[in-house]
Design a protein around this motif. Structure first.
Motif, short mmCIF file in Angstrom:
data_model
loop_
_atom_site.label_atom_id
_atom_site.label_comp_id
_atom_site.label_asym_id
_atom_site.label_seq_id
_atom_site.Cartn_x
_atom_site.Cartn_y
_atom_site.Cartn_z
N ARG A 89 -65.72 15.80 -35.55
CA ARG A 89 -64.70 16.22 -34.59
C ARG A 89 -63.41 15.44 -34.79
O ARG A 89 -63.43 14.26 -35.11
N ARG A 90 -62.30 16.11 -34.57
CA ARG A 90 -61.01 15.48 -34.78
C ARG A 90 -60.22 15.37 -33.48
O ARG A 90 -59.87 14.29 -33.05
N ASN A 91 -60.00 16.50 -32.85
CA ASN A 91 -59.10 16.50 -31.70
C ASN A 91 -59.72 17.33 -30.58
O ASN A 91 -59.77 18.55 -30.67
N PHE A 92 -60.20 16.66 -29.54
CA PHE A 92 -60.85 17.38 -28.43
C PHE A 92 -59.86 18.25 -27.66
O PHE A 92 -60.26 19.20 -27.01
N PRO B 11 -62.93 11.49 -24.62
CA PRO B 11 -61.95 12.49 -25.07
C PRO B 11 -62.25 13.89 -24.53
O PRO B 11 -61.34 14.66 -24.25
N LEU B 12 -63.55 14.20 -24.37
CA LEU B 12 -63.92 15.52 -23.88
C LEU B 12 -63.55 15.69 -22.41
O LEU B 12 -62.98 16.71 -22.02
N ILE B 13 -63.88 14.68 -21.60
CA ILE B 13 -63.54 14.81 -20.18
C ILE B 13 -62.02 14.76 -19.99
O ILE B 13 -61.47 15.37 -19.06
N ARG B 14 -61.32 14.05 -20.85
CA ARG B 14 -59.86 14.04 -20.77
C ARG B 14 -59.30 15.43 -21.04
O ARG B 14 -58.39 15.90 -20.34
N PHE C 251 -71.45 16.83 -17.27
CA PHE C 251 -72.33 16.70 -18.43
C PHE C 251 -71.88 15.56 -19.35
O PHE C 251 -72.70 14.94 -20.03
N CYS C 252 -70.59 15.25 -19.35
CA CYS C 252 -70.07 14.16 -20.19
C CYS C 252 -70.72 12.82 -19.86
O CYS C 252 -70.86 11.96 -20.73
N VAL C 253 -71.13 12.63 -18.61
CA VAL C 253 -71.82 11.39 -18.23
C VAL C 253 -73.17 11.31 -18.92
O VAL C 253 -73.63 10.24 -19.32
#
Length: 376
Positions: free
Chosen positions: A190-193, A347-350, A328-330
């Motif tokens: 992965r590069r950029n969420f 990065p995903l939750i952001r 789900f990120c947690v």
């Protein structure tokens, strides 16, 4: 008296004689024993312009490696690939699972699927994952290893694309292995969420890949559960049973979210999709909070079992669906001890946070606090 003279035995001698365990008289140009037995003598001069023959002495006797055997064309060996395969078998394979049995499966069983001519895409997938791991260990060479990983993975995708339409009991296990490898590779590549929700769509490719394993498992269920990959499914089934048996009562953070969604979603079909996703998420929270060694199955099973309705709402970027995925990120954070999941959750939750309006951003306060991230 002068010094006593001792007879020194020659430590040299003809290798042919030594192999036959007879005394060599070291006569030149050929010793008498070799002449007598009609064999090539090491002392025999090699005529100029003639081919060289090498004689090796072994416990079984004399082995002649002639010009024809030396001159035969030899297949070239790609030392870079050998390095990656060695790294996979001595290091990378241990980073996929913490369970000793599953580590053995990844080290011994999985590579065997890549040696068959019809499933070399598995071998390419292994090389791609090993290259990404090497890039993680050697940041100064990361770009080079990343390019190598892309090369092998793209080649593997071309190979497997021709095998998937003809999946059967013979090819199915290898396709399943490659699909699982690709789920891990996509996490590592992965590069950029921030692109996940817009042009790139990598997140939904990743989700589709995880959920696509269901079709493979259903089509060759008996083969997978009785063949060499059986330990993966036996242990996975046990963890699933334990997951179902855990209590989900003491989870006020999900109850608060549930109430918010019930009050804001009038459509009953849409609401049902969200409530099912939350019920399933509660089981995952109960699992990861009560398990010392969290495995891939414990985390990804929520994505695997989510309803098609919820996934479609997520694809449409409905705020309630995005918030649930933020929770789900947690859970995904629990896998970040693995290098290929490192830095996945924040990065995903952001990315989710900045796709929400102000009201729904407040719904994300609990997972944001758990992840230790602060909006800026």
């Amino acid at each position: 008296m002068g010094p006593r003279r001792t007879h020194r035995k020659s430590r040299n001698g003809c290798q042919s004689c030594k192999a036959r365990k007879v005394k060599c008289d070291e006569a030149r140009p050929q010793c008498n024993n070799c002449v007598k037995h009609g064999v090539d003598c090491i002392f025999s001069p090699t005529p100029q312009g003639s081919s060289t023959a090498m004689v090796l002495s072994t416990t079984a006797g004399v082995v002649d490696i002639s010009e024809t055997s030396i001159a035969s064309p030899m297949p070239t060996v790609d030392m870079t690939d050998m390095e990656l395969l060695h790294h996979y078998s001595t290091s990378t394979c241990y980073t996929i699972s913490k369970h000793p049995v599953l580590q053995t499966v990844w080290q011994i069983t999985i590579p065997k699927h890549g040696f068959a001519p019809q499933s070399q895409f598995v071998f390419r997938g292994i090389l791609a994952l090993a290259a990404l791991h090497m890039g993680h260990i050697k940041p100064d060479l990361r770009a080079d290893y990343f390019a190598t990983a892309e090369y092998h993975h793209n080649a593997a995708l071309k190979m497997v694309s021709t095998a998937i339409p003809h999946i059967n009991e013979e090819t199915g296990p290898a396709i399943y292995v490659f699909s699982t490898l690709t789920c891990i590779i996509m996490c590592a590549m992965r590069r950029n969420f921030d692109e996940f929700w817009t042009t790139d769509g990598s997140l939904f490719k990743w989700i589709s890949l995880i959920r696509g394993n269901r079709a493979i498992i259903y089509s060759i269920n008996d083969t997978l559960k009785s063949g060499p990959l059986a330990p993966m499914f036996v242990l996975g089934h046990r963890r699933k049973l334990a997951r179902e048996a855990r209590s989900t009562d003491d989870q006020p953070f999900l109850e608060n979210l549930r109430q918010e969604i019930i009050e804001s979603v009038p459509d009953q079909d849409e609401l049902q999709c969200y409530l099912e996703a939350l019920d399933n998420l509660a089981k995952s929270f109960a699992t990861v909070f009560d398990t010392q060694l969290v495995e891939i199955t414990d985390v990804f099973i929520w994505v695997y079992e989510a309803s098609d309705g919820y996934i479609e709402l997520l694809r449409q970027q409905r705020p309630e669906a995005l918030v649930i995925f933020g929770f789900f990120c947690v859970i995904s954070k629990q896998l970040e001890s693995a290098w290929w999941m490192e830095g996945f959750s924040i990065p995903l939750i952001r990315a989710i946070y900045y796709h929400l309006d102000e009201e729904h951003r407040y719904w994300l306060q609990w997972p944001i606090q758990q992840l230790g991230w602060a909006p800026y």
